[in-house]
Design a protein around this motif. Structure first.
Motif, short mmCIF file in Angstrom:
data_model
loop_
_atom_site.label_atom_id
_atom_site.label_comp_id
_atom_site.label_asym_id
_atom_site.label_seq_id
_atom_site.Cartn_x
_atom_site.Cartn_y
_atom_site.Cartn_z
N TYR A 94 0.80 -1.21 0.00
CA TYR A 94 0.00 0.00 0.00
C TYR A 94 0.84 1.26 0.00
O TYR A 94 1.84 1.36 0.72
CB TYR A 94 -0.93 0.02 1.22
N ASN A 95 0.39 2.22 -0.80
CA ASN A 95 0.88 3.58 -0.66
C ASN A 95 0.19 4.20 0.55
O ASN A 95 -0.98 3.92 0.81
CB ASN A 95 0.54 4.41 -1.90
N SER A 125 5.14 6.02 -1.63
CA SER A 125 4.83 4.80 -2.35
C SER A 125 5.18 3.57 -1.53
O SER A 125 5.82 3.65 -0.48
CB SER A 125 5.60 4.78 -3.68
N ARG A 126 4.77 2.41 -2.06
CA ARG A 126 4.95 1.14 -1.36
C ARG A 126 6.39 0.93 -0.89
O ARG A 126 6.63 0.54 0.24
CB ARG A 126 4.54 -0.02 -2.26
N ALA A 166 2.53 11.91 0.78
CA ALA A 166 2.26 10.51 0.52
C ALA A 166 3.55 9.82 0.09
O ALA A 166 4.47 10.48 -0.41
CB ALA A 166 1.18 10.34 -0.55
N TYR A 168 -8.26 6.45 -1.42
CA TYR A 168 -7.74 5.78 -0.23
C TYR A 168 -8.83 4.90 0.37
O TYR A 168 -9.97 5.34 0.56
CB TYR A 168 -7.22 6.79 0.78
N MET A 223 -1.77 8.70 -5.35
CA MET A 223 -1.45 8.99 -3.96
C MET A 223 -1.97 10.34 -3.49
O MET A 223 -2.16 10.54 -2.30
CB MET A 223 0.07 8.94 -3.75
N PRO A 263 -2.22 3.95 -7.59
CA PRO A 263 -1.09 4.87 -7.71
C PRO A 263 -1.45 6.34 -7.46
O PRO A 263 -0.59 7.20 -7.41
CB PRO A 263 -0.61 4.67 -9.15
N THR A 295 9.10 6.84 -4.02
CA THR A 295 8.38 7.98 -4.58
C THR A 295 7.59 8.67 -3.47
O THR A 295 6.92 8.02 -2.67
CB THR A 295 7.39 7.54 -5.67
N THR A 296 7.71 9.99 -3.43
CA THR A 296 6.97 10.76 -2.43
C THR A 296 6.24 11.92 -3.10
O THR A 296 6.59 12.36 -4.21
CB THR A 296 7.91 11.34 -1.36
#
Length: 122
Positions: A31-32, A51-52, A49, A109, A103, A101, A56-57
């Motif tokens: 999960y992100n 990433s898994r 946010a 969510y 986020m 993806p 990536t933020t």
């Protein structure tokens, strides 16, 4: 599934806080995770946010260069380091999980935790 946010409190402007989001009941690394905030009378907004894998933020413009999101998949925990806080950061902060993806989009969510209050005084 549970997402438990903690670490909120009251600080003066210019101070720092570190929020934690502890997850259970889900395959965390799938999960992100996002941090959101909602101030009285305002809509909920995404703050940051991740990433898994953590590579990536995403940050809202209002918190770039001040907030840092990170995660520890071994501990099922996401952190939000908040520096140079100002009164406009006062809100209830919540964390949430998405398998998509997207986020930065709250409606994607699936799992939400209860929030933790952050109050910044001038």
């Amino acid at each position: 599934v549970q997402l438990q946010a903690s670490g909120g409190g009251s600080v003066q402007a210019g101070g720092s806080l570190r929020l934690s989001c502890q997850a259970s009941g889900l395959r965390f690394s799938a999960y992100n995770i996002g941090w959101f905030r909602q101030a009285p009378g305002k809509e909920r907004e995404v703050v940051a946010a991740i990433s898994r894998s953590g590579d990536t933020t995403y940050y809202a413009d209002s918190v770039k260069e001040r907030f840092t999101i990170s995660r520890d998949n071994n501990e099922n925990t996401v952190y939000l380091q908040m520096n140079r806080l100002n009164p406009e950061d006062t809100a209830v902060y919540s964390c949430a999980a998405t398998a998509t993806p997207a986020m930065a989009v709250p409606r994607y969510y699936k799992y939400w935790g209860q929030g933790t209050q952050v109050t910044v005084s001038s």
